[in-house]
Design a protein around this motif. Sequence first.
Motif, PDB file in Angstrom:
ATOM      1  N   SER A  45       0.842  -1.202   0.000  1.00  0.00           N
ATOM      2  CA  SER A  45       0.000   0.000   0.000  1.00  0.00           C
ATOM      3  C   SER A  45       0.875   1.249   0.000  1.00  0.00           C
ATOM      4  O   SER A  45       1.987   1.229   0.524  1.00  0.00           O
ATOM      5  N   ALA A  46       0.349   2.273  -0.600  1.00  0.00           N
ATOM      6  CA  ALA A  46       1.038   3.567  -0.599  1.00  0.00           C
ATOM      7  C   ALA A  46      -0.006   4.621  -0.906  1.00  0.00           C
ATOM      8  O   ALA A  46      -1.026   4.314  -1.554  1.00  0.00           O
ATOM      9  N   PRO A  47       0.233   5.821  -0.450  1.00  0.00           N
ATOM     10  CA  PRO A  47      -0.766   6.869  -0.715  1.00  0.00           C
ATOM     11  C   PRO A  47      -0.986   7.014  -2.215  1.00  0.00           C
ATOM     12  O   PRO A  47      -0.028   7.033  -2.989  1.00  0.00           O
ATOM     13  N   GLY A  48      -2.240   7.017  -2.597  1.00  0.00           N
ATOM     14  CA  GLY A  48      -2.564   7.191  -4.008  1.00  0.00           C
ATOM     15  C   GLY A  48      -2.596   5.897  -4.801  1.00  0.00           C
ATOM     16  O   GLY A  48      -3.021   5.864  -5.946  1.00  0.00           O
ATOM     17  N   LYS A  49      -2.122   4.809  -4.181  1.00  0.00           N
ATOM     18  CA  LYS A  49      -2.086   3.531  -4.910  1.00  0.00           C
ATOM     19  C   LYS A  49      -3.380   2.759  -4.643  1.00  0.00           C
ATOM     20  O   LYS A  49      -3.836   2.697  -3.498  1.00  0.00           O
ATOM     21  N   ALA A 106     -13.184   0.920  -2.194  1.00  0.00           N
ATOM     22  CA  ALA A 106     -13.284   0.835  -0.733  1.00  0.00           C
ATOM     23  C   ALA A 106     -11.945   1.175  -0.115  1.00  0.00           C
ATOM     24  O   ALA A 106     -10.909   1.117  -0.766  1.00  0.00           O
ATOM     25  N   THR A 107     -11.984   1.539   1.153  1.00  0.00           N
ATOM     26  CA  THR A 107     -10.753   1.797   1.890  1.00  0.00           C
ATOM     27  C   THR A 107     -10.685   0.848   3.073  1.00  0.00           C
ATOM     28  O   THR A 107     -11.658   0.676   3.804  1.00  0.00           O
ATOM     29  N   VAL A 108      -9.530   0.236   3.213  1.00  0.00           N
ATOM     30  CA  VAL A 108      -9.286  -0.643   4.356  1.00  0.00           C
ATOM     31  C   VAL A 108      -8.395   0.139   5.303  1.00  0.00           C
ATOM     32  O   VAL A 108      -7.334   0.628   4.908  1.00  0.00           O
ATOM     33  N   LYS A 109      -8.879   0.280   6.550  1.00  0.00           N
ATOM     34  CA  LYS A 109      -8.088   1.025   7.535  1.00  0.00           C
ATOM     35  C   LYS A 109      -7.648   0.062   8.625  1.00  0.00           C
ATOM     36  O   LYS A 109      -8.464  -0.679   9.165  1.00  0.00           O
ATOM     37  N   VAL A 110      -6.370   0.111   8.936  1.00  0.00           N
ATOM     38  CA  VAL A 110      -5.873  -0.734  10.023  1.00  0.00           C
ATOM     39  C   VAL A 110      -5.199   0.126  11.061  1.00  0.00           C
ATOM     40  O   VAL A 110      -4.634   1.189  10.756  1.00  0.00           O
ATOM     41  N   LYS A 111      -5.276  -0.346  12.310  1.00  0.00           N
ATOM     42  CA  LYS A 111      -4.728   0.450  13.400  1.00  0.00           C
ATOM     43  C   LYS A 111      -4.109  -0.481  14.425  1.00  0.00           C
ATOM     44  O   LYS A 111      -4.702  -1.491  14.815  1.00  0.00           O
ATOM     45  N   ALA A 112      -2.896  -0.120  14.840  1.00  0.00           N
ATOM     46  CA  ALA A 112      -2.224  -0.887  15.877  1.00  0.00           C
ATOM     47  C   ALA A 112      -2.698  -0.404  17.235  1.00  0.00           C
ATOM     48  O   ALA A 112      -3.327   0.645  17.345  1.00  0.00           O
ATOM     49  N   GLU A 119      -3.625   2.698   5.613  1.00  0.00           N
ATOM     50  CA  GLU A 119      -4.816   2.517   4.774  1.00  0.00           C
ATOM     51  C   GLU A 119      -4.453   1.836   3.466  1.00  0.00           C
ATOM     52  O   GLU A 119      -3.331   1.962   2.983  1.00  0.00           O
ATOM     53  N   LEU A 120      -5.463   1.162   2.920  1.00  0.00           N
ATOM     54  CA  LEU A 120      -5.282   0.525   1.615  1.00  0.00           C
ATOM     55  C   LEU A 120      -6.539   0.798   0.796  1.00  0.00           C
ATOM     56  O   LEU A 120      -7.650   0.569   1.256  1.00  0.00           O
ATOM     57  N   ALA A 121      -6.321   1.321  -0.411  1.00  0.00           N
ATOM     58  CA  ALA A 121      -7.465   1.565  -1.287  1.00  0.00           C
ATOM     59  C   ALA A 121      -7.641   0.366  -2.213  1.00  0.00           C
ATOM     60  O   ALA A 121      -6.677  -0.121  -2.789  1.00  0.00           O
ATOM     61  N   VAL A 122      -8.891  -0.102  -2.299  1.00  0.00           N
ATOM     62  CA  VAL A 122      -9.181  -1.289  -3.113  1.00  0.00           C
ATOM     63  C   VAL A 122     -10.296  -0.962  -4.089  1.00  0.00           C
ATOM     64  O   VAL A 122     -11.310  -0.396  -3.708  1.00  0.00           O
TER      65      VAL A 122
END
Lengths: 837, 752
Positions: A45-49, A106-112, A119-122
Amino acid sequence: MQRTIHPVFASAKFFAAILFLFSASAKEAVFEATSLQIETAGFESAPGKVMELKGAEARRQLLITAKDATGALRDLTSKATIETAPAGIVRIDKGGLLIPIGDGLATVKVKAANGVAAELAVKVTDAKVEAPINFGNQITPIFTKAGCNAGGCHGKSSGQNGFKLSLLGFEPTEDYDYLVKEARGRRLFPASPERSLLLLKGTATLPHGGGKRLEADSDDYALLVRWISQGMPYGKPTDPKVERIEVFPKERVMPMSGEQQLAVLARYTDGSVLDVTRSALYEPNDKNLAKADGHGLISVFDQPGDVGVMIRYQGKVAVFRAMLPLGAPVENLPAPRNFIDALVFAKLKKMGLPPSGPCDDATFIRRVSLDIAGRLPTPEETKRFLEDKAETKRDALIDALLASTDYADFFANKWASLLRNKRTADKDKRGTYAFHDWIRDGLAANKPYDQFVREIVAASGDLTENPPVTWFRQVKDANAELEDTAQLFLGTRLQCAQCHHHPYEKWSQDDYYSLAAVFTQIARKPGEQPGEEVIYHKRGISSATNKKTKKAVSPAALGAKFDALTADDDPREALADWMARAENPYFAKSLANRYWKHFFNRGLVEPEDDMRETNPPTNPELLDALAKNFVENKFDLKQLIRTMCQSRVYQLSSTPNDFNGVDKLSYSRYYAKRLTAETLYDAVNALLKSESKFEGMPVGTKAIQLPDNGFNANSYFLSVFGRPESSSACECERSQEASLAQALHLLNSKDIQDKLAADNGRPALLAKDKAADEEKLRDLYLLAFAREPNADEIKFAKAHIEKKIAAAKDKPDAGKRAAYEDLVWALLNTKEFLFNH
Amino acid sequence: MRWLLLFISALTLRAQLPVARLTTVFPPGAAIGAPVEVAVNGADLDDLKELRFSHAGITAAQKDGTHFTVTASSNVPPGIYEARVVGRFGASNPRAFVVGDRPEVLNAGTNKSFATAQTMAVGSAVNGKATANAPDFFKFKAAKGQRVIGECLGRQIDSRMEPILTLFDASEKEIAHVRGGTILDFTAPTDDDFVVRVNDAQFRGGDEYGYHFALRGGPWIDFARPAAIEAGAKASVTLFGRNLPGGKPSEFKVDGKILDQVEVEIEAPKEPSPSYLARKPAAAGVDGFEYRLASAEGASNPILLSIATAKVVLEAGANEKATNAMVVTVSCEIQGQFYPRNDVDWYQFDAAKGDVYWIEIFSQRLGLNTDPFMVVQRITKNDRGEETISDTQEIYDNDANAGGLMFNTASRDPAYRLEAKEAGAYRIQARDLFSETISDPRRIYRLSIHKEAPDFRLIAYAPAPPPLNKDSKEAQSSGAFLRRGDSTLIQLLALRKDGFGGDIEVTVEGLPKGVSAGTTKFVNGANSASLILEAAEDTAAWSGPLRIVGKARVGEKDLAHAARAGAILWNVADYQIEPIQSQLTHELFLTVSGAEVAPLAFREEKPVDAVSGAKVTVPLTIVRRGEFKGALKFTTLFEPKKEFEVAAGATNATFEIDLDKTKLPVGTNAVALYATSPGRYRRITADEAKATEDEIKKLKDSLAGITEAPKKDAVNNQVKALEARLQYKDLTATIYGAAPINVTAPPPKKAP
């Protein structure tokens, strides 16, 4: 006679060491994530990807990785909080598998736990479009994953309860026939797929010997239903096939007791990819270090080391390597003596595993004498060595042992067993004795290993003149010849590939039969005596028939072609030439690993003759360097041993420090090992001053000098301690397992008791000897342990002697003799005696 | 008209009656000029009176029953000879006996450890026998730089021993180890004592494990080039070996040691002589002689040289590729080496149209452990001069076995008949299938390419009677022994060379008065024949070697060759466990008992004429002289085996051959039959029995006058011993008689 071990013996400091009473207390620094990363197999993942998923099967295993300030990585896939938005595009299951459910972005958000997020855009398209099913690509792996086609179930050649599948799904076309066409198609019911026998049995709705293999709410179940409802398509011949699989990540440093989620991607011949994390199989090569679940989650235990996890899918393999460092400070390492030290110490540093200190001279002379010459040092040798002030005395001792015939005897014993020098009838003796003698001669003369192997593999003639032809008596046909050659000299087990593609390796049946073809022109005719054969190459073009394809294949080495062979060329020569090439990837490594295990008690690859991509060495650089060194020294076996024994690593103490007690594969200390059956037998005789009497051999012949297995049956000692019967090329035939029977034999068998009580045995002679008890005890300890007794030990022993004399009243001589019998018996039952440490 | 003439000579039958068999002679060697006491051991060695050797210069004086003082006179060249005992039951099979030109001593038997090693000098030999599980140790002094060759003979001297030599220095450190006993080549690094351990490879031992262990100074020859010389010719020969006087380093190494070489001139004899260096039956096809190099320290070891079949050519140049084939002119005999490891040698020659050549390798038959193999190729050229190579033939072993299981004459040396249908070039590849991983310059060969010259060699041996049980897997050694009025079988084998298919007539020379040989001929290409020797009832005692000569006519040429003798070395209980060791010997001995009469015999009543297709009936008269009154069971020695019986007590029998069914080849056949019968037998003659009875009576009479119990007991014991001599023993199965039947086929019927 009932004897008990006095606490003085039982409490020797040594036991503390070999019983691993220390346990490492790894103190891992607290991991503080400073950033988080979401990856899927092959996508970061990367911003904009935006990751694009197309089609209903386009799922992806997420890998959520945290990084701390030092750059260290930790897998948080199962720990991080995951959210997706908006709803209806993707869902993520418990294990982190991302599944498309509707078209859109969609956006996948993960948090430690500490708040670090990513975040990951799908983007999902065609979420409802189900591609036509390909049986081989999609259905067969379900059987493999569920274990249906394993060798113990429907995958065995006779099938199970009338239903057969190809082993591990290597033959999908056959599986298709078995499922769809066999038994009048009763196994599948397209009109009502859920009522198919296959699914009813698999879910254990109907009684199934193999139990429940499939959950009715699983994806695999749904896929099977879909396949049946589609009319059980096989797929098109043009459908892509799996070309290779990849695992993500490939390697990782993991904390002890940590976890790592893996993702596995299959790459197909048409360039397409599929996430097969849930369909692949996972198997750690050391089950003491790690376990894997069916979803690719690897959990490691509370023990430092290296572990490889083999991943299999559709006959393709990949491997994930994890290093589990202890993380302790590693300082003040001694200056490396040679490359072994450099590479082992480098590894220990990485592992945070401080090595034990160097062993003392007494330990060294006993250790190296047992390892090179298979015998205890004599008290005179030990005294001389301990008194020697020369700095080079350890090197000199190694050289002296290598120059002795004891070395040749000991290693001939090892090789004779691996080379199946087996006596099955009395008339075999002429051959087995000659072959053993030939092996011993070669080792004594330090024949280069490549020549040694050539003279076996390409042996021709009769055994009177050329004893290695005896090898072909036990190794009877081309299959046995190639399998033993591969296992013994190339460290590769090819047996599986005779009937199907090797499940854990790249070797196919064509590879197997190409190597078989090396041996198919071997011919035999009667030898000089009944039961003997002469071996020769019959002129002709060698070939073998692939059992599966029925096609002829030409001779080839493992993964290498030979130059064109004419009818005059014996392919065995070409094979021997190939093996001896400097760049051969197997030959030198295999021997280096085998010998490494001999001296270090654990192969860099374990088992030592199962070297494959999916069973990686614990220290690949070291294995490479050993092999390179061996080749550069023109396959000089003694030099290889010299290099190993001269290393500081070999000369480390076996006593663990505060940290390395749990280490079993990084060589941070010498791993104590039980003496082999033959060495122990000889050591017991040396200690008891008892002469061996093997039938048909001169009195006093040592067990390590026995030419073949023919003595095991009449020697309970040798058989109970696991002397091999020379039935296979596998080192594993030698049992080093401890057993109650062994302990009982040493403690109270008639054999040992008779030797203890013999009039000309050590105890009787010691009792008779007029020298002071202290002096005699000193000699006894030097003999048994190559060290002098400490004050406590002397004190106890003398007290015991006096006690026994007193108890014997008017027969003080008998009392003294009984006391010495007790003492010698006690020494021989200590672990210090039974182990090389 | 086809006609057959059939006649039967004397047919005799013999039970498994005693025949002298020698198992050991100990010590198995003596030094020239030094008398040595020798003990013999075996079976049926009653009343031995003589120990005879195959060289007249070796004599033996009898000391007592089985002990002799043996002396080799100075005219005996060092070497291995044959000893055989002669006693009541004939001359035994032979046993090897070494005559050396260096001092010989006996193994003390107390030298069972390094510390108790027996001292011996370099330049001496020890005669010993291995003890089971207890090796012998010998200590010797050597000066720095001294080269010593240790050699231990075991199987070479008819022993079961397969020696292993291990050399230790004074500190008991092992410094050399040699399997097979030949040879331990050692140069002393310092002035010191050294110890050699001698043991059987399987630590077996006993009387049958004798050995002759020599520590030689002086020369040792490894091989010679050429290894063959034409009969009667002188040739310059290069010897390769060690300690060769005047020798220079050669290009060859054995076990890492460079061999010396030296040139000598050797004259080949006109006739071959037997040797102990190549004793497998197939070696009868090699005409050879032994050669030793003399030196101040004594003669070298012997080597076998051959009489060449054609002009000798040495292998030369790089000929390991077909394209580099060495070009030779035929007929010739190439002297080559299978060296180095996996050597392939190519030769090329031109043949004229219609030429017929025989291409043959001699190597295994020279006593070497080689497996020679040949490929013959034809080279043809098209109009443009382009060569085409085609395999004509691959040639492996020569499987022709004239002697069956008992006396296998097959060999690993290949032979091939090449008929050049067109003029052109041919190539031969020669290689040793056994030297793939062995690099040894001693692996020599002779490759003979010669014009077809049919010929033959013969082997003759005295077989033991066939076993009584048909399923038996036993084999026995035997000697040729005739009682008075007896017959015995000598088995003849023919090694046919260059496709020779003609008849071979056999004559026996040197028979004593009263002994006759039946007519015997190898017919129709047969390679085995039975020779029956018959003794008249009044034949005097005699013992001596026989000379059996085979004669044949090939074209305009008369050929005659004396048969090589042979013998089976050991009795074998089961040849599936222990191999039958049949081998060539120096002499075939016949003994006629002048005292004992054969207890049973049968004879034809009159000669019989027969015609083709007829059932021929041969009336037999059975002579029962002794205690053999049971039924007789006859068996033919030709195929198909025919058996018939006559009842107990019968004195007549009828033997019928259906000539249509009998697969006798066209021509004259010598066939034989034997019979078995139960009976009883004692080992003394009737006259001796009478004298014994008289003696017993006398002793018994004397008892009346003896009062002291011990003296009485002594006389009673004497009586018992004498009575034992009178006892008969049941021979549960009586076997072996033989007779030749000469069946001669006429020339084919002419068209009317």
